[in-house]
Design an enzyme around this catalytic site. Structure first.
Site, PDB file in Angstrom:
ATOM      1  N   VAL A  14      41.083  34.280  34.020  1.00 22.44           N
ATOM      2  CA  VAL A  14      41.975  35.443  34.058  1.00 22.44           C
ATOM      3  C   VAL A  14      41.918  36.245  32.758  1.00 22.44           C
ATOM      4  CG1 VAL A  14      44.072  34.389  33.102  1.00 22.44           C
ATOM      5  CG2 VAL A  14      44.276  36.186  34.826  1.00 22.44           C
ATOM      6  N   SER A  15      41.362  35.678  31.719  1.00 18.39           N
ATOM      7  CA  SER A  15      41.318  36.302  30.402  1.00 18.39           C
ATOM      8  C   SER A  15      40.008  37.049  30.202  1.00 18.39           C
ATOM      9  CB  SER A  15      41.463  35.220  29.321  1.00 18.39           C
ATOM     10  OG  SER A  15      40.981  35.665  28.078  1.00 18.39           O
TER      11      SER A  15
END
Length: 225
Positions: A14-15
């Site tokens: 997600v980063s």
């Protein structure tokens, strides 16, 4: 402490900054191998790190969110990646991260490839891989249909859920992590230090004693004066 030079990279799909770091380290894997530096990508849940450390995601703070528009474009240019932020961002990344935990243990030879397609599916193809059907199609890029169903089933087991929680808790409780990517770097002399972010590799290389030229300014040629 490990006796070899090693980089433990605690990352979450997600980063975007985890994506930059993963992309850079994979691109330079053969050089790092030749220099005797191992790289180990460890899946964690960034949401859990934020809660456990008391940190807040950049998009929840107006000043950070505004700055991220510039910083993200600069990072993409530097690392040779180009994408827009998906309309559904952020996602709750528990399901893909649990799948990564299982693949790392059960299919280690395909682990890095699977991490790569998770990043690419989310950031380049704008697939919400927190949705099982989208994640299934992503897994099928690396595994056959029987292995894919096995991985998805395993992600729902208590053992795999606990393993991801253990990785995450270790990162913020033992290593002091407050975001991703987080690195623990072993210097090969019995010492290790933490590094944070995708723009600290020059500090890592200095710490490991590796040859590099990043950030070195050059004198302009006479024709450019």
């Amino acid at each position: 402490m490990a006796s070899e030079k090693k980089i433990e990279a605690y990352i979450d799909c997600v980063s975007p900054y985890s994506f930059y770091a993963f992309h850079y380290l994979i691109e330079n894997k053969s050089i790092l191998d030749s220099l005797g530096v191992q790289v180990d990508f460890i899946p964690v849940f960034l949401g859990g790190i934020n809660v456990g450390s008391g940190n807040k995601p950049p998009w929840t703070l107006p000043a950070k969110a505004l700055y991220a528009r510039y910083d993200g474009q600069r990072a993409q240019k530097y690392f040779g990646l180009e994408f827009e932020i998906p309309s559904f961002f952020p996602i709750i990344s528990l399901l893909p991260q649990r799948c990564l935990v299982y693949v790392k243990k059960s299919y280690p030879a395909k682990y890095n490839t699977f991490f790569k397609v998770c990043f690419e599916s989310l950031w380049l193809e704008h697939k919400d891989i927190s949705v099982p059907t989208n994640l299934r199609s992503t897994i099928l890029k690396v595994f056959d249909k029987y292995q894919t169903e096995e991985i998805l089933r395993a992600a729902e087991t208590p053992e795999v859920k606990q393993a991801l929680m253990d990785n995450t808790t270790h990162a913020f409780k033992e290593l002091g992590a407050f975001g991703c990517p987080w690195f623990l770097v072993y210097d090969g002399k019995g010492h290790a230090e933490p590094f944070f972010g995708s723009d600290r590799f020059h500090f890592m290389w200095d710490y490991l004693g590796l040859p590099h030229q990043d950030l070195k300014l050059k004198q302009p040629s006479l024709g450019k004066l």
